[in-house]
Write a protein that holds these residues in place. Structure first.
Motif, mmCIF file in Angstrom:
data_model
loop_
_atom_site.group_PDB
_atom_site.id
_atom_site.type_symbol
_atom_site.label_atom_id
_atom_site.label_comp_id
_atom_site.label_asym_id
_atom_site.label_seq_id
_atom_site.Cartn_x
_atom_site.Cartn_y
_atom_site.Cartn_z
ATOM 1 N N UNK A 1 0.809 -1.223 0.000
ATOM 2 C CA UNK A 1 0.000 0.000 0.000
ATOM 3 C C UNK A 1 0.840 1.271 0.000
ATOM 4 N N UNK A 2 2.106 1.169 0.379
ATOM 5 C CA UNK A 2 2.931 2.370 0.515
ATOM 6 C C UNK A 2 2.980 3.197 -0.766
ATOM 7 N N UNK A 3 2.978 2.538 -1.911
ATOM 8 C CA UNK A 3 3.064 3.268 -3.171
ATOM 9 C C UNK A 3 1.733 3.543 -3.845
ATOM 10 N N UNK A 4 0.641 3.180 -3.177
ATOM 11 C CA UNK A 4 -0.684 3.332 -3.802
ATOM 12 C C UNK A 4 -1.206 4.737 -3.531
ATOM 13 N N UNK A 5 -0.800 5.657 -4.393
ATOM 14 C CA UNK A 5 -1.196 7.058 -4.276
ATOM 15 C C UNK A 5 -1.663 7.541 -5.643
ATOM 16 N N UNK A 6 -2.832 8.183 -5.661
ATOM 17 C CA UNK A 6 -3.367 8.690 -6.916
ATOM 18 C C UNK A 6 -4.859 8.896 -6.825
#
Length: 234
Positions: A176-181
């Motif tokens: 989840x750490x990179x799930x940005x947008x």
């Protein structure tokens, strides 16, 4: 007559329909009464609190924003999680989106029917999956989908403090750490369709034609030799 959901939120019994229902912020499950028999279970329209087709009248667009795997905004406005869920239940539900029905497993192996409405949960889960797909490697996504089922089983069967639940959650939190947008949806009485998927660190290509041209050029490059199995190497 008052009731409490598992999360401790106030709820109510839907006695007018002879059904048992618990009202929470994230979803409303209904069971018993006329829903006892899976082979015949008419569901009164008035039962639903949020998911009511036609309440919106026209189609609308809605954008959900995530940061490090957590939903943080609706249409660009940052909201506390509880307010965000409340907003989505209202806006998504008024298009009739978010109704579920299915069989639940009992401890002895039997099944019972349960009807739910969870408009916010539906769109949040779909948004999260689109953004995960945009930023994670395919193999990571496949393993995460498998571990999601393990996490659910461990939680439902009472092993919340077990090491398997903790280990599977650690893996998912790392993903989840990179799930940005953001994902923009068009909501209608027929469902929800994506109109834009924008990730902060995407793996997707924005021009498939250009990608195909580069791929063909790379395949035909004299600096590369074709492997008998179809791979190329320098």
């Amino acid at each position: 007559m008052a009731a409490r959901t598992p999360a401790g939120e106030p709820g109510s019994l839907t006695g007018a329909f002879g059904l048992l229902g618990f009202s929470g912020r994230f979803g409303n499950p209904y069971e018993s009464g006329d829903l006892d028999d899976p082979e015949e279970h008419p569901v009164p329209e008035g039962l639903y609190r949020w998911a009511r087709p036609g309440a919106a009248g026209t189609a609308e667009e809605l954008t959900i924003g995530f940061k490090s795997g957590t939903p943080v905004s609706v249409d660009g406005a940052e909201l506390p999680l509880v307010e965000l869920i409340t907003t989505l239940n209202r806006r998504v539900g008024r298009h009739g989106i978010g109704r579920f029905s299915g069989l639940e497993h009992l401890a002895g192996g039997e099944k019972v029917l349960e009807v739910r409405e969870m408009p916010a949960a539906l769109l949040l889960l779909r948004t999260a999956r689109h953004l995960e797909t945009a930023v994670l490697e395919a193999e990571t996504i496949r393993e995460k989908m498998h571990l999601e089922q393990i996490w659910v089983r461990e939680a439902l069967e009472g092993r919340w403090f077990g090491e398997l639940r903790r280990a599977s959650q650690n893996f998912m939190e790392s993903c989840a750490e990179g799930v940005t947008g953001t994902v923009t949806w068009q909501l209608t009485g027929h469902g929800a369709d994506t109109r834009a998927i924008r990730a902060e660190a995407p793996r997707y290509v924005r021009s498939r034609e250009e990608w195909e041209r580069r791929s063909v050029a790379a395949e035909s490059s004299p600096a590369l030799t074709r492997h008998p199995l179809g791979r190329t190497y320098a």
